[in-house]
Design an enzyme around this catalytic site. Structure first.
Site, PDB file in Angstrom:
ATOM      1  N   LYS A  10      49.084  46.607  31.471  1.00  7.64           N
ATOM      2  CA  LYS A  10      49.399  45.019  31.036  1.00  7.64           C
ATOM      3  C   LYS A  10      49.658  45.063  29.577  1.00  7.64           C
ATOM      4  CE  LYS A  10      46.611  41.002  31.457  1.00  7.64           C
ATOM      5  NZ  LYS A  10      45.273  40.329  31.883  1.00  7.64           N
ATOM      6  N   SER A  26      40.625  37.872  36.380  1.00 12.44           N
ATOM      7  CA  SER A  26      42.185  38.389  36.150  1.00 12.44           C
ATOM      8  C   SER A  26      42.652  39.577  36.598  1.00 12.44           C
ATOM      9  CB  SER A  26      42.669  38.407  34.731  1.00 12.44           C
ATOM     10  OG  SER A  26      43.029  37.034  34.253  1.00 12.44           O
ATOM     11  N   SER A  60      45.407  36.682  35.416  1.00  7.67           N
ATOM     12  CA  SER A  60      46.687  36.712  34.556  1.00  7.67           C
ATOM     13  C   SER A  60      47.323  38.109  34.591  1.00  7.67           C
ATOM     14  CB  SER A  60      46.228  36.818  32.927  1.00  7.67           C
ATOM     15  OG  SER A  60      45.026  37.604  32.717  1.00  7.67           O
TER      16      SER A  60
HETATM   17  N1  GLN Z   1      42.279  32.368  35.018  1.00  7.65           N
HETATM   18  C1  GLN Z   1      41.186  32.375  34.207  1.00  7.65           C
HETATM   19  C2  GLN Z   1      41.422  31.933  32.891  1.00  7.65           C
HETATM   20  O1  GLN Z   1      42.778  31.227  32.870  1.00  7.65           O
HETATM   21  C3  GLN Z   1      40.653  34.122  33.979  1.00  7.65           C
HETATM   22  C4  GLN Z   1      41.636  34.702  33.003  1.00  7.65           C
HETATM   23  C5  GLN Z   1      41.351  36.076  32.839  1.00  7.65           C
HETATM   24  O2  GLN Z   1      40.389  36.756  33.411  1.00  7.65           O
HETATM   25  N2  GLN Z   1      42.050  36.698  31.754  1.00  7.65           N
HETATM   26  O3  GLN Z   1      40.922  31.863  31.933  1.00  7.65           O
END
Ligand code: GLN
Length: 489
Positions: A80, A179, A155
């Site tokens: 990532k 994420s 994400s």
């Molecule tokens: N969707 C969650 C957020 O927007 C989790 C994101 C993540 O785990 N990086 O913060």
């Protein structure tokens, strides 16, 4: 096709010299060439560098190096765009880093290299890991390999889609509130968030430092165990990594889960849960019972407060962490009449709307007069949420839930409604707040369109071995993980 292999299948063939690392790397690169125009999982990759690394691996294998010492020798792994890879771009899905290139390797990248992996390619993500769909990437939206009108989750959407489209043998992502597990569920692969402190965060650009953790995306549970073992361990450069010994995780995959106790939290059977998701999770629970596990209902009474707590703590930490992107130290700069104006211009132009929303929210909940009412209170609720899990783990060995309330949604469906987007993480967030481990594995499909459904298994702090054993036993008894998205070929 070599790109379809799992890590364990590939390393067995490499060891027998039936295939070369170069051929395997080439077949991943060919797949990227063939499908990534549609999937858009990769922000960038360097084919020449990837093939040069593959040649190095082939020479090591020819010289007699074994996969016992270097378990990923010759295995392509993409990461990532939030982890530092020396001399490669590092953008975090954002414009604010401009042409920044990382001068060093993250600890996980060092560990991958030491284990012989070919580290290639940077995967798309929501800007600074804030989001659930990759629609917050400053570059483009990644598409779900099962249906390109839908999002892959986020994400770490690029990391999940690259595995589901068989563009990489495995990938790494990061999980702050879901994420890794949420995109793994929506793309039909295996995604694990290790216990907080299990994996070093050195070289992972921080979003919310008390919640962030790096973990693997793979095609099956055995590969997840292999990759976890490689990336785990104490690191003096991350003071939150723990001196706990790293087990040989793959050795624990015995298939025998008789007598293990699994908890079903009654608070997770909420109204918004899609009936097809519920049916698949119910069937998975029945399957686990058939394998000899004992299933009991449990209660995690503070579940209702998890999303609200997370959306105070995570933005608060983010507002502090993202202060460093000011046009002075890294990447892009937009000049102004004085330094203050330069900061404002740089941050105003460089950050996208969701990142700005979080910084404003986070600054607000930390400001004097509001700190006690929001941030401090959220920290107290966080302790209660962790206590819920520790109480439950007195009675059960692991907890089983859906990973997401629905299968993959359409691109654009929730992008104008941040609250709806935040709610796609209701089942994954508590795990980060509690600091425990969690994994998502494929457990079925919706009928029409055919979209993957994920089962989440939550384990005790440093209980990855048991969690993986349960996931593996289920996987052995089912064939969901073997199904390939049509685009993957
Ligand atoms: N969707 C969650 C957020 O927007 C989790 C994101 C993540 O785990 N990086 O913060």
């Amino acid at each position: 096709m070599l790109n379809h292999l799992t890590i364990s299948e590939l390393t067995a063939r490499l060891a027998r010299r039936e295939v070369s690392a170069r051929e395997t790397m080439q077949s991943c690169l060919d797949q990227i060439q063939r499908v990534d125009g549609q999937v858009k999982a990769f922000l960038s990759h360097d084919s020449a560098d990837a093939l040069a690394q593959a040649d190095t691996a082939d020479r090591a294998i020819a010289a007699g190096e074994s996969h016992r010492e270097r378990p990923l020798l010759g295995v392509p792994v993409a990461v990532k765009d939030v982890m530092a890879v020396r001399n490669h771009p590092l953008n975090c899905g954002s414009k604010i880093l401009g042409n920044f290139r990382s001068p060093y390797d993250a600890t996980v990248v060092e560990k991958l290299r030491a284990a012989g992996a070919i580290v290639f390619g940077r995967l798309n993500m929501d800007e600074f890991a804030m989001g659930s769909s990759t629609e917050n990437s400053a570059f483009f939206t990644t598409r779900n390999p099962w249906d390109d009108t839908r999002i892959p989750g986020g994400s770490s959407g690029g990391s999940a889609a690259a595995v589901a489209a068989h563009e990489s043998i495995a990938t790494l992502g990061s999980d702050t509130g879901g994420s890794i597990r949420q995109p793994a569920a929506l793309c039909g692969c295996v995604g694990m968030k290790p216990t907080y402190g299990r994996v070093s965060r050195y070289g992972l650009v921080a979003f919310a430092s008390s919640l962030d953790q790096i973990g693997p995306f793979t095609k099956d549970v055995r590969d997840s165990a292999t990759l976890l073992e490689v990336i785990s361990g104490i690191d003096h450069r991350d003071s939150t990594s723990v001196p706990q010994p790293v087990p040989h995780y793959a050795a624990g995959l015995t298939g025998d889960i008789r007598g293990l106790r699994l908890g079903l939290p009654k608070e997770y059977m909420i109204g918004g849960l899609d009936p097809e998701v519920k049916a698949s999770v119910d069937a998975a629970v029945a399957q686990l019972q058939k394998l000899g596990a004992e299933v009991v209902e449990i209660s995690l009474p503070h579940t209702d407060y998890a999303a609200a707590t997370y959306y105070i703590i995570a933005p608060a930490e983010a507002s502090a962490n993202l202060a460093r992107f000011d046009g002075v130290r890294y990447g892009a700069r937009v000049d102004g009449a004085d330094p203050i104006q330069m900061y404002c211009n740089t941050r105003g132009a460089g950050f996208g709307p969701e990142v700005k929303r979080r910084i404003i929210l986070g600054t607000y909940v930390l400001s004097s007069g509001y700190y006690d009412a929001y941030y401090l209170r959220a920290q107290k609720v966080r302790t209660l949420i962790r206590q819920d899990f520790l109480n439950a783990f007195e009675k059960v060995d692991a907890i089983v839930t859906p990973t997401t309330p629905t299968a993959a949604f359409k691109a654009g469906e929730k992008s104008d409604d941040p609250l709806q987007m935040y709610l796609s993480d209701v089942f994954t967030i508590s795990c980060n707040l509690a600091g425990i481990c969690g994994i998502s594995i494929p457990c079925g499909f919706t009928k029409s369109p055919k979209l993957p459904i994920g089962l989440q298994i939550l384990g005790k702090p440093f209980g990855e071995e048991t969690m993986l054993k349960i996931a593996h036993a289920y996987e052995q008894a089912t064939a969901w993980h073997k199904e390939r998205a049509p685009i993957a070929g």
